[in-house]
Scaffold this motif. Structure first.
Motif, PDB file in Angstrom:
ATOM      1  N   LEU A 174      -3.153  72.482  36.549  1.00 41.43           N
ATOM      2  CA  LEU A 174      -2.660  73.260  35.411  1.00 41.43           C
ATOM      3  C   LEU A 174      -3.713  73.444  34.322  1.00 41.43           C
ATOM      4  O   LEU A 174      -3.433  74.045  33.291  1.00 41.43           O
ATOM      5  CB  LEU A 174      -1.422  72.575  34.827  1.00 41.43           C
ATOM      6  N   THR A 175      -4.924  72.941  34.551  1.00 36.51           N
ATOM      7  CA  THR A 175      -6.034  73.203  33.634  1.00 36.51           C
ATOM      8  C   THR A 175      -6.807  74.388  34.186  1.00 36.51           C
ATOM      9  O   THR A 175      -7.620  74.264  35.096  1.00 36.51           O
ATOM     10  CB  THR A 175      -6.952  71.971  33.511  1.00 36.51           C
ATOM     11  N   LEU A 176      -6.520  75.560  33.668  1.00 40.33           N
ATOM     12  CA  LEU A 176      -7.071  76.805  34.202  1.00 40.33           C
ATOM     13  C   LEU A 176      -8.396  77.129  33.522  1.00 40.33           C
ATOM     14  O   LEU A 176      -8.481  77.181  32.295  1.00 40.33           O
ATOM     15  CB  LEU A 176      -6.077  77.944  34.000  1.00 40.33           C
ATOM     16  N   HIS A 177      -9.423  77.362  34.322  1.00 46.23           N
ATOM     17  CA  HIS A 177     -10.733  77.704  33.791  1.00 46.23           C
ATOM     18  C   HIS A 177     -11.113  79.116  34.241  1.00 46.23           C
ATOM     19  O   HIS A 177     -10.986  79.465  35.422  1.00 46.23           O
ATOM     20  CB  HIS A 177     -11.796  76.718  34.284  1.00 46.23           C
ATOM     21  N   VAL A 178     -11.585  79.920  33.304  1.00 52.57           N
ATOM     22  CA  VAL A 178     -12.007  81.274  33.628  1.00 52.57           C
ATOM     23  C   VAL A 178     -13.226  81.230  34.537  1.00 52.57           C
ATOM     24  O   VAL A 178     -14.182  80.486  34.287  1.00 52.57           O
ATOM     25  CB  VAL A 178     -12.330  82.068  32.340  1.00 52.57           C
ATOM     26  N   ASP A 179     -13.204  82.017  35.620  1.00 54.56           N
ATOM     27  CA  ASP A 179     -14.331  82.128  36.532  1.00 54.56           C
ATOM     28  C   ASP A 179     -15.336  83.093  35.918  1.00 54.56           C
ATOM     29  O   ASP A 179     -15.186  84.314  35.987  1.00 54.56           O
ATOM     30  CB  ASP A 179     -13.855  82.631  37.901  1.00 54.56           C
ATOM     31  N   GLU A 180     -16.372  82.537  35.280  1.00 52.78           N
ATOM     32  CA  GLU A 180     -17.317  83.372  34.544  1.00 52.78           C
ATOM     33  C   GLU A 180     -18.123  84.278  35.479  1.00 52.78           C
ATOM     34  O   GLU A 180     -18.537  85.374  35.083  1.00 52.78           O
ATOM     35  CB  GLU A 180     -18.250  82.486  33.720  1.00 52.78           C
ATOM     36  N   ASN A 223      -9.870  87.931  31.998  1.00 57.80           N
ATOM     37  CA  ASN A 223     -10.166  86.493  32.079  1.00 57.80           C
ATOM     38  C   ASN A 223      -9.656  85.957  33.419  1.00 57.80           C
ATOM     39  O   ASN A 223      -8.587  85.350  33.502  1.00 57.80           O
ATOM     40  CB  ASN A 223      -9.515  85.739  30.920  1.00 57.80           C
ATOM     41  N   PRO A 224     -10.399  86.213  34.505  1.00 52.71           N
ATOM     42  CA  PRO A 224      -9.926  85.844  35.846  1.00 52.71           C
ATOM     43  C   PRO A 224      -9.991  84.349  36.111  1.00 52.71           C
ATOM     44  O   PRO A 224     -10.936  83.673  35.708  1.00 52.71           O
ATOM     45  CB  PRO A 224     -10.895  86.600  36.765  1.00 52.71           C
ATOM     46  N   VAL A 225      -8.952  83.840  36.769  1.00 51.25           N
ATOM     47  CA  VAL A 225      -8.946  82.456  37.239  1.00 51.25           C
ATOM     48  C   VAL A 225      -8.508  82.450  38.704  1.00 51.25           C
ATOM     49  O   VAL A 225      -7.704  83.286  39.125  1.00 51.25           O
ATOM     50  CB  VAL A 225      -7.988  81.566  36.408  1.00 51.25           C
ATOM     51  N   TYR A 280      -6.794  85.598  42.806  1.00 48.30           N
ATOM     52  CA  TYR A 280      -7.261  85.682  41.425  1.00 48.30           C
ATOM     53  C   TYR A 280      -6.183  86.289  40.530  1.00 48.30           C
ATOM     54  O   TYR A 280      -5.511  87.246  40.911  1.00 48.30           O
ATOM     55  CB  TYR A 280      -8.539  86.519  41.345  1.00 48.30           C
ATOM     56  N   TYR A 281      -6.047  85.708  39.339  1.00 47.01           N
ATOM     57  CA  TYR A 281      -5.053  86.168  38.373  1.00 47.01           C
ATOM     58  C   TYR A 281      -5.703  86.231  36.992  1.00 47.01           C
ATOM     59  O   TYR A 281      -6.662  85.492  36.709  1.00 47.01           O
ATOM     60  CB  TYR A 281      -3.864  85.207  38.292  1.00 47.01           C
ATOM     61  N   ASN A 282      -5.156  87.087  36.123  1.00 44.21           N
ATOM     62  CA  ASN A 282      -5.552  87.050  34.720  1.00 44.21           C
ATOM     63  C   ASN A 282      -4.865  85.852  34.079  1.00 44.21           C
ATOM     64  O   ASN A 282      -3.666  85.626  34.266  1.00 44.21           O
ATOM     65  CB  ASN A 282      -5.163  88.339  34.007  1.00 44.21           C
ATOM     66  N   VAL A 283      -5.611  85.057  33.312  1.00 48.19           N
ATOM     67  CA  VAL A 283      -5.130  83.758  32.877  1.00 48.19           C
ATOM     68  C   VAL A 283      -3.863  83.850  32.014  1.00 48.19           C
ATOM     69  O   VAL A 283      -2.955  83.023  32.152  1.00 48.19           O
ATOM     70  CB  VAL A 283      -6.245  82.991  32.119  1.00 48.19           C
ATOM     71  N   VAL A 284      -3.772  84.860  31.143  1.00 44.64           N
ATOM     72  CA  VAL A 284      -2.605  84.969  30.267  1.00 44.64           C
ATOM     73  C   VAL A 284      -1.344  85.235  31.078  1.00 44.64           C
ATOM     74  O   VAL A 284      -0.316  84.566  30.915  1.00 44.64           O
ATOM     75  CB  VAL A 284      -2.813  86.078  29.209  1.00 44.64           C
ATOM     76  N   GLU A 285      -1.407  86.226  31.981  1.00 45.35           N
ATOM     77  CA  GLU A 285      -0.238  86.560  32.800  1.00 45.35           C
ATOM     78  C   GLU A 285       0.154  85.412  33.726  1.00 45.35           C
ATOM     79  O   GLU A 285       1.337  85.144  33.941  1.00 45.35           O
ATOM     80  CB  GLU A 285      -0.490  87.833  33.614  1.00 45.35           C
ATOM     81  N   LEU A 286      -0.859  84.720  34.259  1.00 43.96           N
ATOM     82  CA  LEU A 286      -0.556  83.601  35.162  1.00 43.96           C
ATOM     83  C   LEU A 286       0.124  82.464  34.404  1.00 43.96           C
ATOM     84  O   LEU A 286       1.088  81.874  34.898  1.00 43.96           O
ATOM     85  CB  LEU A 286      -1.842  83.098  35.823  1.00 43.96           C
TER      86      LEU A 286
END
Length: 340
Positions: A318-324, A283-285, A292-298
């Motif tokens: 702080l509103t992180l959206h996954v880059d689809e 789930n990259p953001v 780019y980071y994985n949303v959970v780890e970030l």
């Protein structure tokens, strides 16, 4: 001599509680129904021997409306449901339905007289697993669920009708059985004192807790719950293995390994591997530093480092959206690798 309250009341008519709170004066002497738990009681013998007054914590979901002032219910000494109500005083888990006469409203409180009270029986269907909730949040409003995580930051919440604090929860996806891309937020009512104290005490701690919550209607970009109970996590991975004593053995020297210098990632690799863990992202953001980071780890990293990224830059959004788009590229690359 003044007549008892009941004898002063005209013919009764049942009105919705939501209609009553809009205009209390319009419904004096009529009947209404509300739901809640009993916070406390006081004797009121000057009305009639054995009479008591209950202070009610309103269940707004079941009652269909909010009340801007405390709710007090008079129970006459000869009311057949008096003993039943006394049994549930200060039991926050017991929600009762109160059918009442509407009395003339004094200043600063809502004032009723009890006709009858019934315990609201909960069924197992009201509880859903967290994974079922994530699959379809709209289908489980007003039901209950539970999940595991750590207690993050909090802020005061006082929209006017209720007051308390809103806590951010760092979800433990493994124990909760589901991953959430969007933040988990939990409202704790000021009246929920024991659980409020526990949440404040353990804010930002490393301990994992289990949160039992009522499901609210989901706003955009977040999950929204009301805390019913917080408890220490009892799901551990078993007892720790005993620490072995000293082992006598020959001294083995580590071989000197020839290592090649680490090559910097190219642009495509930066969109595939998490800048923090160097693992393939699911789930990259894209953060404010352009990496780019994985949303959970970030999310976990920001919580522990006061929203400062590994590159030293402050994360403002702080509103992180996954880059689809990037997520699709990663999936395509993995599928191509598997086919080889």
């Amino acid at each position: 001599m003044a007549q008892p309250y009941r004898e002063q009341l005209p013919a009764q008519q049942l009105v919705r509680f939501s209609d009553y709170v809009q205009n209390p004066k319009a419904y004096i002497g009529q009947r209404t129904s509300l739901n809640g738990s009993i916070e406390s009681s006081n004797k009121f013998n000057k009305h009639k021997q054995g009479s008591i007054i209950l202070k009610i914590k309103l269940d707004t979901e079941l009652s269909g409306a909010q009340a801007d002032q405390p709710i007090h219910i008079l129970i006459e000494g000869d009311n057949q449901d008096k003993d039943k109500c006394v049994t549930y005083i200060r039991n926050n888990n017991a929600v009762l339905n109160f059918e009442c006469f509407i009395l003339e409203k004094p200043q600063e409180i809502h004032w009723f007289m009890l006709i009858s009270a019934q315990l609201q029986v909960k069924t197992e269907s009201q509880f859903v697993t967290f994974s079922d909730y994530i699959a379809n949040p709209e289908a489980h409003i007003k039901q209950e669920t539970q999940f595991y995580g750590k207690i993050g930051d909090s802020q005061d919440y006082n929209p006017g009708k209720v007051s308390g604090k809103v806590f951010t929860i760092l979800l433990d996806s493994r124990k909760s059985g589901e991953i959430s891309i969007e933040p988990i937020t939990v409202f704790v009512d000021d009246g929920n004192q024991q659980n409020m104290a526990e949440m404040i005490k353990n804010k930002r701690s490393e301990e994992t807790f289990v949160f039992k919550c009522k499901i609210f209607k989901k706003p955009p970009n977040m999950h929204w719950f009301e805390l019913l109970k917080v408890d220490h996590d009892r799901l551990n991975d078993g007892p720790e293995p005993p620490v072995p004593g000293p082992i006598k053995c020959k001294t083995i020297r580590m071989p000197i390994l020839q290592t090649e210098p680490i090559k910097p990632l190219n642009d495509q690799e930066k969109r595939t591997f998490c800048h923090l863990t160097n693992k393939i992202m699911t789930n990259p953001v894209k953060a404010d530093d352009g990496e780019y980071y994985n949303v959970v780890e970030l999310t976990q990293y920001l919580l522990k480092h006061d929203n400062v990224l590994p590159t030293g830059i402050k994360q403002r959004n702080l509103t992180l959206h996954v880059d689809e788009e990037v997520q699709g590229e990663i999936i395509d690359a993995i599928q191509q690798f598997v086919r080889k």
